[in-house]
Design a protein around this motif. Structure first.
Motif, PDB file in Angstrom:
ATOM      1  N   MET A 330       0.827  -1.222   0.000  1.00  0.00           N
ATOM      2  CA  MET A 330       0.000   0.000   0.000  1.00  0.00           C
ATOM      3  C   MET A 330       0.860   1.269   0.000  1.00  0.00           C
ATOM      4  SD  MET A 330       0.901  -1.057   3.085  1.00  0.00           S
ATOM      5  CE  MET A 330      -0.251  -2.270   3.737  1.00  0.00           C
ATOM      6  N   MET A 331       2.191   1.120   0.075  1.00  0.00           N
ATOM      7  CA  MET A 331       3.045   2.294   0.273  1.00  0.00           C
ATOM      8  C   MET A 331       3.234   3.084  -1.021  1.00  0.00           C
ATOM      9  SD  MET A 331       6.818   2.391   1.896  1.00  0.00           S
ATOM     10  CE  MET A 331       7.752   3.084   0.580  1.00  0.00           C
ATOM     11  N   GLU A 374       4.144   5.517   9.260  1.00  0.00           N
ATOM     12  CA  GLU A 374       3.967   6.573  10.266  1.00  0.00           C
ATOM     13  C   GLU A 374       4.943   6.437  11.419  1.00  0.00           C
ATOM     14  OE1 GLU A 374      -0.181   6.269  11.228  1.00  0.00           O
ATOM     15  OE2 GLU A 374      -0.686   6.400   9.102  1.00  0.00           O
ATOM     16  N   GLU A 375       5.033   5.235  11.993  1.00  0.00           N
ATOM     17  CA  GLU A 375       5.964   5.086  13.112  1.00  0.00           C
ATOM     18  C   GLU A 375       6.233   3.614  13.360  1.00  0.00           C
ATOM     19  OE1 GLU A 375       4.496   6.108  16.960  1.00  0.00           O
ATOM     20  OE2 GLU A 375       2.431   5.728  16.432  1.00  0.00           O
ATOM     21  N   ILE A 396       1.237   1.691   9.158  1.00  0.00           N
ATOM     22  CA  ILE A 396       1.056   2.421   7.894  1.00  0.00           C
ATOM     23  C   ILE A 396      -0.421   2.319   7.540  1.00  0.00           C
ATOM     24  CG2 ILE A 396       1.826   0.368   6.619  1.00  0.00           C
ATOM     25  CD1 ILE A 396       2.809   2.284   4.425  1.00  0.00           C
ATOM     26  N   ALA A 397      -1.028   3.436   7.291  1.00  0.00           N
ATOM     27  CA  ALA A 397      -2.454   3.487   6.901  1.00  0.00           C
ATOM     28  C   ALA A 397      -3.337   2.757   7.892  1.00  0.00           C
ATOM     29  CB  ALA A 397      -2.629   2.892   5.506  1.00  0.00           C
ATOM     30  N   GLU A 398      -3.085   3.047   9.164  1.00  0.00           N
ATOM     31  CA  GLU A 398      -3.868   2.452  10.246  1.00  0.00           C
ATOM     32  C   GLU A 398      -3.771   0.939  10.302  1.00  0.00           C
ATOM     33  OE1 GLU A 398      -7.770   4.022   9.965  1.00  0.00           O
ATOM     34  OE2 GLU A 398      -7.111   6.101  10.154  1.00  0.00           O
ATOM     35  N   LEU A 425       6.977  14.025  15.037  1.00  0.00           N
ATOM     36  CA  LEU A 425       6.305  13.235  13.988  1.00  0.00           C
ATOM     37  C   LEU A 425       7.276  12.884  12.870  1.00  0.00           C
ATOM     38  CD1 LEU A 425       2.900  15.119  13.826  1.00  0.00           C
ATOM     39  CD2 LEU A 425       3.299  12.805  14.638  1.00  0.00           C
ATOM     40  N   SER A 426       8.082  13.882  12.455  1.00  0.00           N
ATOM     41  CA  SER A 426       8.980  13.613  11.322  1.00  0.00           C
ATOM     42  C   SER A 426      10.053  12.593  11.725  1.00  0.00           C
ATOM     43  CB  SER A 426       9.624  14.906  10.825  1.00  0.00           C
ATOM     44  OG  SER A 426      10.307  15.544  11.874  1.00  0.00           O
TER      45      SER A 426
END
Length: 1605
Positions: A330-331, A374-375, A396-398, A425-426
């Motif tokens: 999905m990335m 995301e993390e 990633i994407a929940e 966040l970054s």
């Protein structure tokens, strides 16, 4: 040990599973693909029949090769074959086999990447050939290829290297990176390639197999061995791998070398082959996406893309990227592309646009549905079969996706748990992306200086349980420093020590390669094979293999680890990873565009953007909780504005304000909240040494961000505020206190001669603040500004022991860390000062840090930042004892260890490296400058207490100017305090030597550079240092005799037969009407003062220029003398403006009064303004008076207030204009002789009242007179000389000393009669009354009076000048009522009669009498000084016949009544002259005005605004000449001789003191003793001699002595 593979199928062979697997591997046939070539090659392994000496045959299509048994099977490549070979690869293998069978060497040429190497290795694995691999670099030398000398048991041996080993053992030599080698190194192989011959250093000769075998037919092998002839095996081949140059950077192939190879272009795999490979890797990724990705990559590798200047896309990294996409389908694909090809960082604007067009074309641009990791949610350890792995879950994407990645050998910590790591966040996103890349490849982090790359990498390592191996890379790093270095064993044998990088590969550490942007690409190329294949060949013959290949080899050879290690084969640990840290490439720069096509194939690139403002605030607030909020907001707004701008100058400034620097500034401001933010920012940017453009950009941006200099900075701080005090174990510098250190090694505490001065105290206070915050310090400054002195004094005050190390060009990392010495015949290594300081907690002072190569100083970064460093003897410095873990060779940093680094500023003329640019942001920087003039003067006084103050002032001023010229870039060398101190020390020790010769100790360096010499001489001359002048260069005005004095008669006051004639004049007192105040603007401007006696000694002392408009006219000049300060006031009248300045200061002030003075309604109005400075307590206030309108203004120059004073008398307020006769416009005059006592007298020409204005009391006293006035002279405070208009009759007005309103006593007016001396016979001569131009308001001293009139006398007197006489003395006037005697020195012709009208102002005739008389009386020197036009001057007497007089603004006529001499001093013509010549002529009949200056000189100002100071008094001139000669020194004109202490000695002293004429010269006349004389014998040039009255007798005796010899 024989390989089973070779005996495959042979009787007695140990066949088995391994043999079968190889058969299957080599029997791979690539299936036909639609649209492909009809002729397909296939690879087959055929059985070759019985016999141990025969092996199998490999067929590739129609080409077959018979396998041979390798002697060293461990050197045969392993595991290079993939499951399915692409058809294009088989074609390449077939071609190589053809060339191999022909016995030809091959050159595989193609774009960067591992493909060429892997094809060569596949062929060698296929044909069972042993390989000798060498990665060539710019550091490769002949010894790396042929033979290297090593010492064994005290004897030197030659050890064969790869080329020789391959030739003699029949191996294949793989040379990778031919374009990296320096020119003329590889031709050493030419003969080996062509004829298979080579002469070796140890005397052996390599000979081709064919020729050797022929010789063997006639000679025995023993004979050939004795001749040192060695056979080159017929199986020896060379495979060279290189890039096409010039498309890629590097050295082109030498034609003789190129001609010996057969070339094959190994381009990227064809599209279909690549596609098939990617499909097999990324089963979860849609086929369409893979096809688009490959199409995009292929497009960027096309010729068209390279024509656009786009670097090749790293196609070989695509499988790794697809592997990540397979786990994260999905990335965003665009994000994956950026990891492979960071075009946003790599390319300029046009390049980015081109790439984005291609992305759009293949529909790869991010859409809204594209997702980014995301993390990292969690990390769990998985250890199976001693393989260290971690299970990492990424959100990633929940969704949460779990992947397996290599892990370190330590326990894991959860992501972002470090106390020093602030999660933003970054940062979370970057760590998650790094985990994805870590799954498949090494990582390169790109980011600006100090943005946190190391912190992120450390956190990443902690999360995965890695031990970090930090390695600083630098520009001059060699391949040996990267891999292995030689060292000497205790017995003297040579050995190789593996680098930290190699050890990390063996131990499975995470290597931080810090600064790959610095390292040379030709050096870094040696790591390509390690990064691509995890294999490495080292200098000592060791080989590192990827773990799967090592295990395969172990299985094939059935050997243990120990046996393989004996054969120098080691496995690379599967956890080993590299993180490279780099700064972004500079687009458009050839030197700094480091990210080329080769680098792109090695890493996945992650760009670490500078933190956004909100995140940076979060980081700073969490790290520094007490940071003042307002300052933080301002600081970050300013920094982000700089970062976002497109201006390259501002971006370079932003680089100095990294997150690391912002944290340092914040820590300091939180500790010292009263600190000024402006100074913190300028300190971080080192603005003192920025180029002027960058400095002005910084100031502008600071002003825009409302970060202002604190108001205190403008005030000169006092030394009292910055005292050093040591009380009860505590040191206080300024406002900062620190405990005094309890030192064990007292002898290492520096003690230095140090004179406190305010500037150095401020620097030390600043240093102490940072020292207490735990910072390491960097002091940057020009040479000789006192950096070492400041540091030594600082450590002395703190009682801190010092270790000192000085760097230079040849400093190496080894010498920085160890010092070799010999003990008992053995070399032993002792700790360097650095290691001692680390161990003992001393302060390490690193001097001249900019002189060492940056590679050496770079290792300080790991020490300062990470607290880690590897020493040359293998020991390691670590930050805390927790990291020791029982390891040997570990040195723990002492908690008190601190470093102070000293460096010169970057840039020419300093020849060092840019230490600040490279490492500046890891230290707290302090700019050290030369002390300010005030501080420097104070310090010089302490070095030279007996050196005259004027000389010190001249030196400070001249050197200050030279430094400002250096700052502006006009001169290169920045003259420093050290040079001035050395001059002063010399003058202190040898006071007789002249300043102009001593300064040459500094300036003779520049004596051969003509431009520089001219600037230096001009600057020194400007400040009155007479460099280049000779003691005889005296050009004083020629003296003319004064006519004999004449007794003119008597002045009698009111005496007649009727007795005293006196008239009573009533006086009225009124208050002044004051209007105002109006605040006015006073502008400051710099004075560029030029000392006048630079080359020759003249009467002119100094000059400077007013900033005057071309059309402006000077109309009055006045001076005031208060508290040893001379202030000069100059009024200009078109427009009306006032200039005033302290005559010794560096600044002048300007007041524009154009709006204040009214304009006349009709006619041309020529305002004429006079100025009168007032005295204490009204110091700094002046009265301005306009003569036609009688406007009186009071200006306070300190408070900038202007008042108008209105006198009550009707006569002074109403102006009656005569419209029919413009010439008779009324004129009001101001008498200002007693302005310093704060009262003035005003009167109207032809009027009959006098107004006395008392400024202090605010009153005016109006005196009514029975006569009409022509002019008024205030000859005393209570006695005034009045001249009646028309008749020119003189009157004496006496008044009470202080008229008070309640005591309005009347004034008395006496007629003053001028009586001629009696001529006898009752004849009465006619009296011609002349109006004096100037009468002194005080009397001559008794001495001066006696000298003037030639008789001893003590009496009241006045001295005056008029148009008929040079000077007149009235003896007895005005105090005695008896007749006063008048003595005069008459002019041959009166001034007004001989006026020449055609020399000035274009021949126009002058109208009326000029308003300025230009005459002053100098009572102390017994002189009257006036300015005359050239027409009134006897030019024929002054200049020889053949000399044309120069253009002048007039001549200063000095009438000296002491020596009875006249002198005419020319005033140089003004640079510019106002076009209003008529107006000019009403002001003065010369182009200059005159005023008194001090007691022995005058000041003139010409109409161009040039102010000149003149010394006229003889005593003053003599004193000045003595000082001037002392400054020049006499040694050039004096014979050096050694004398005893008798009479001869004193005679020699006298000779050195005076320039006595040699025998034969006519002596000067004795009458000229006591003055300056310009006499000379006939026919000889004039020699200027110097006498002084007390020595006249000595002079005569000296002459007599000469005559008798």
């Amino acid at each position: 040990m024989q390989s089973r593979l070779l005996l495959l199928g042979a009787p007695g062979g140990h066949g088995g599973p391994a043999a079968r697997r190889v058969r299957l591997l080599l029997g791979q046939v690539v299936r036909r693909q639609p649209g492909g070539d009809a002729r397909r090659s296939e690879v087959k392994l055929l059985h070759a029949g019985a016999g141990a000496d025969t092996g199998d045959t490999v067929n590739i299509g129609d080409v077959s090769y018979k396998l041979k048994m390798p002697k060293s099977p461990e050197l045969v490549p392993q595991n290079y074959f993939s499951d399915s070979l692409a058809q294009s690869v088989i074609q390449h293998l077939r071609w190589i086999m053809q060339k191999d069978l022909l016995g030809q060497d091959v050159f595989l040429i193609g774009p960067p990447g591992p493909l060429r190497r892997s094809i060569a290795m596949q062929y060698l694995e296929l044909t069972k050939r042993e390989v000798e691999y060498i990665a060539l670099s710019r550091d490769t030398t002949e010894t790396d290829l042929k033979q290297r000398r090593e010492i064994r048991a005290g004897t030197a041996f030659y050890i064969d290297q790869c080329a020789v080993r391959a030739a003699t053992e029949g191996r294949t030599l793989v040379l990778e990176g031919l374009e990296k080698v320096e020119r003329n190194v590889l031709p050493v192989l030419n003969n080996l390639l062509e004829n298979r011959e080579m002469q070796l250093e140890d005397g052996r000769f390599l000979m081709s197999a064919e020729r050797y075998d022929k010789l063997l037919q006639n000679h025995t092998k023993t004979e050939l061995d004795a001749w040192k002839i060695v056979r080159v095996s017929e199986d020896f081949r060379v495979i060279a791998l290189g890039l096409p140059v010039p498309r890629y950077s590097g050295n082109p192939l030498d034609p003789p070398l190129r001609s010996r190879f057969q070339a094959r272009d190994i381009y990227y795999l064809p599209f279909q082959d690549q596609l098939k490979l990617l499909y097999s890797v990324g089963a979860n990724v849609s086929a369409e996406k893979i096809s688009q990705l490959l199409s995009f990559a292929t497009t960027l590798c096309s010729q068209e893309s390279s024509a656009l200047g786009l670097p090749d896309f790293p196609l070989d990294s695509l499988p790794a990227a697809v592997q990540i996409l397979d786990s994260f389908p999905m990335m965003s694909i665009e994000r994956a592309i950026r990891w492979l090809y960071p075009y946003t960082v790599l390319l300029g604007h046009e390049g980015k646009m081109a790439v984005e067009v291609v992305l759009k074309r293949f529909e790869l641009q991010d859409s809204r549905s594209s997702l980014l990791p995301e993390e990292v949610v969690r990390v769990e350890k998985m250890t199976e079969n001693h393989v260290f792995q971690a299970s990492v879950t990424i959100r990633i994407a929940e969704k949460e996706v779990t992947i397996k990645v290599p892990a370190g050998t330590r326990p894991l910590s959860q992501p972002c748990t470090s106390d020093r790591f602030i999660q933003t966040l970054s940062h979370k996103q970057l760590l998650a992306e790094m985990m994805q890349s870590h799954m498949v490849k090494d990582i390169c982090l790109i980011g600006g200086k100090g943005c946190g790359k190391t912190v992120i990498a450390k956190n990443f390592a902690d999360t995965l349980g890695y031990n970090i191996e930090p390695i600083m890379l630098y520009q001059d790093m060699t391949a040996r420093e990267l891999l292995q270095q030689r060292y000497t064993l205790p017995n003297g044998d040579t050995a190789w020590r593996s680098s930290p990088l190699v050890n990390a590969a063996l131990e499975g550490k995470l290597v931080l390669l810090d600064g790959i942007h610095r390292v040379n690409a030709g050096t870094f190329a040696v790591l390509q094979r390690l990064i691509h294949d995890r294999e490495l060949s080292l200098y000592d013959g060791s080989r590192l293999l990827r773990e799967d290949r090592y295990m395969r080899l172990k299985e094939e050879l059935q050997m243990s680890d120990e046996q393989l290690q004996k054969r120098s084969i080691f496995p690379v640990h599967p956890s080993f990873r590299i993180i490279a840290l780099a700064e972004p490439p500079v687009t458009g720069s050839t030197a700094q565009q480091w990210l080329g096509p080769e680098f792109l194939t090695m890493f996945f690139f992650h760009y670490m953007k500078p933190l956004v403002k909100s995140e940076e605030i979060q980081v700073i607030k969490e790290m520094v909780p007490n940071m003042p909020q307002e300052a933080l907001d301002k600081l970050l707004s300013f920094t982000h504005k700089l970062r976002e701008t497109q201006d390259p100058t501002a971006q370079s400034l932003a680089a100095s304000l990294s997150t690391r620097q912002l944290l340092r500034i914040s820590r300091r401001l939180s500790q010292y909240p009263n600190e000024n933010l402006h100074s913190a920012v300028t300190k971080a940017c080192l603005s003192r040494f920025l180029p002027s453009l960058a400095r002005s950009a910084l100031e502008k941006n600071l002003a825009d961000a409302t970060i202002e200099i604190s108001t205190d900075n403008n005030l000169e701080p006092e030394l009292e505020d910055y005292k050093c005090e040591v009380t009860s174990g505590s040191l206080r510098i300024g406002a900062v206190s620190a405990p005094i250190y309890n030192a064990h090694e007292k002898m290492k505490v520096p003690d230095v001669l140090f004179y406190d001065n305010i500037q150095h105290m401020i620097v030390m206070e600043d240093m102490l603040k940072d020292f207490l915050l735990g910072e390491h310090l960097l002091l940057v400054g020009n040479q000789g500004v006192g950096k070492n002195k400041i540091v030594d004094r600082f450590l002395h005050l703190l009682n801190r022991p010092r270790e000192y190390i000085q760097l230079h060009r040849d400093t190496t990392v080894q010498t920085l860390t160890l010092q070799p010495s010999v003990k008992d015949g053995l070399i032993v290594y002792e700790d360097s000062p650095l290691v001692k300081a680390v161990k003992l907690g001393h302060v390490l002072v690193v001097d001249e840090a900019d002189k060492a190569p940056t590679n050496v100083t770079c290792i300080l970064k790991t020490l300062v930042e990470n607290g880690e460093m590897i020493l040359a003897d293998g020991r390691r410095i670590v930050a805390n004892s927790a990291l020791v873990n029982g390891r040997e060779n570990v040195v723990v940093i002492h908690p008190d260890f601190r470093m102070i680094v000293l460096a010169n500023r970057p840039g020419f003329p300093f020849l060092g490296n840019d230490f600040f640019g490279t490492l500046g942001d890891i230290f707290s920087c302090h700019a050290v400058d030369n002390p300010k003039p005030h501080s420097e003067l104070k310090m010089l006084r302490q070095y030279g207490p007996n050196v005259p103050e004027p000389i010190l002032q001249k030196l400070v001023a001249a050197f200050g100017e030279l430094r400002s010229l250096a700052d502006q870039g006009i001169i290169n060398y920045p003259y420093s305090t050290r040079e001035v101190v050395n001059i002063v020390k010399h003058l202190q020790k040898f006071p007789a030597e002249g300043l102009s010769s001593v300064v040459r100790n500094v300036f003779d360096f520049d004596s051969y550079n003509n431009d520089m010499r001219e600037i230096l001489i001009n600057t020194l001359h400007k400040y009155g240092i007479p460099i280049g002048a000779k003691p005889t260069s005296v050009q004083l005005a020629k003296e003319l005799p004064l006519p004999q004095q004449t007794f003119m008669g008597y002045w009698t006051i009111g005496q007649s037969r009727n007795g005293m004639q006196k008239l009573l004049c009533p006086a009225e007192t009124h208050r002044i009407d004051v209007k105002g105040p109006a605040l006015i603007n006073i502008q400051e401007y710099p004075i560029e003062r030029h000392e006048g006696r630079s080359q020759t000694f003249t009467e002119e002392c100094a000059s400077w220029k007013l900033p005057l408009d071309e059309i402006n006219l000077i109309c009055d000049i006045a001076t005031s003398h208060e508290n040893e300060e001379n202030t000069l006031y100059v009024v200009a009248c078109n427009p009306v403006s006032l200039y005033f300045m302290n005559m010794t200061g560096k600044s002048g002030y300007f007041v524009d009064l154009f709006d204040i003075f009214p304009r006349a309604a009709s006619g041309v109005w020529h305002p004429f303004v006079t100025v009168a400075p007032l005295g204490n307590p009204l110091k700094g206030q002046v009265i301005l008076h306009e003569q036609q309108s009688s406007v009186i203004l009071l200006l306070d120059t300190t408070s900038q207030a202007l008042h108008r004073l209105i006198l009550p008398s009707e006569e002074f307020t109403l102006k009656k204009t005569s419209w029919w006769n413009k010439e008779e416009a009324e004129t009001y005059k101001m008498c200002k002789e007693f302005a310093h006592k704060n009262w003035l007298v005003f009167y109207k020409e032809k009027g009959n009242t006098l107004a006395v204005l008392d400024v202090l009391e605010g009153r005016t006293h109006t005196i009514s007179l029975p006569i009409n006035l022509q002019t008024v002279f205030l000859v005393a405070e209570d006695k005034w000389l009045l001249v009646e208009s028309k008749t020119h009759q003189k009157y004496l007005l006496t008044k009470p000393a202080h008229i008070k309103s309640e005591d309005s006593r009347v004034c008395q007016l006496y007629v003053l009669k001028e009586e001629l001396p009696s001529t006898g016979f009752g004849v009465t001569q006619e009296t011609d009354f002349s109006i004096p131009h100037k009468i002194s308001s005080h009397q001559l001293s008794s001495e001066n009076l006696s000298s003037a009139v030639g008789q001893k006398i003590a009496s009241p007197n006045r001295i005056l000048a008029d148009e008929n006489s040079y000077a007149t003395v009235v003896v007895g006037f005005p105090d005695l009522m008896s007749p006063s005697e008048v003595y005069s020195w008459k002019r041959p012709t009166s001034l007004h009669k001989s006026r020449v009208t055609d020399t000035f102002y274009g021949g126009k005739k002058k109208i009326g009498t000029p308003k300025q008389s230009n005459c002053v009386t100098l009572l102390d020197t017994n002189q009257i000084v006036r300015i005359l036009p050239p027409g009134e001057v006897p030019l024929k007497d002054i200049y020889p016949k053949d000399v044309i007089p120069p253009q002048t603004a007039g001549y200063i006529e000095v009438t000296d009544l002491q020596s009875k001499r006249l002198r005419y001093i020319p005033i140089p013509g003004s640079d510019s002259l106002s076009p209003y010549t008529t107006w000019l002529s009403t002001i003065s009949d010369t182009d200059a005005l005159l005023a008194e200056w001090g007691k022995g000189g005058v000041v003139t100002v010409d109409m161009g605004g040039r102010i000149r100071l003149w010394e006229t008094g003889l005593e003053h001139l003599q004193r000045s000449l003595m000082e001037w000669r002392n400054m020049i020194g006499q040694e050039g004109d004096r014979l050096m001789q050694s004398t005893g202490c008798g009479r001869a000695g004193s005679a020699a002293m006298a000779h050195g003191m005076w320039d006595l004429p040699r025998p034969g010269h006519e002596p000067a006349s004795p009458a000229s003793a006591g003055r300056l004389s310009t006499t000379a014998p006939p026919g000889k040039p004039k020699t200027l001699l110097f006498f002084s009255s007390p020595y006249a007798q000595c002079w005569h005796s000296a002459l007599n002595l000469l005559d008798t010899q």
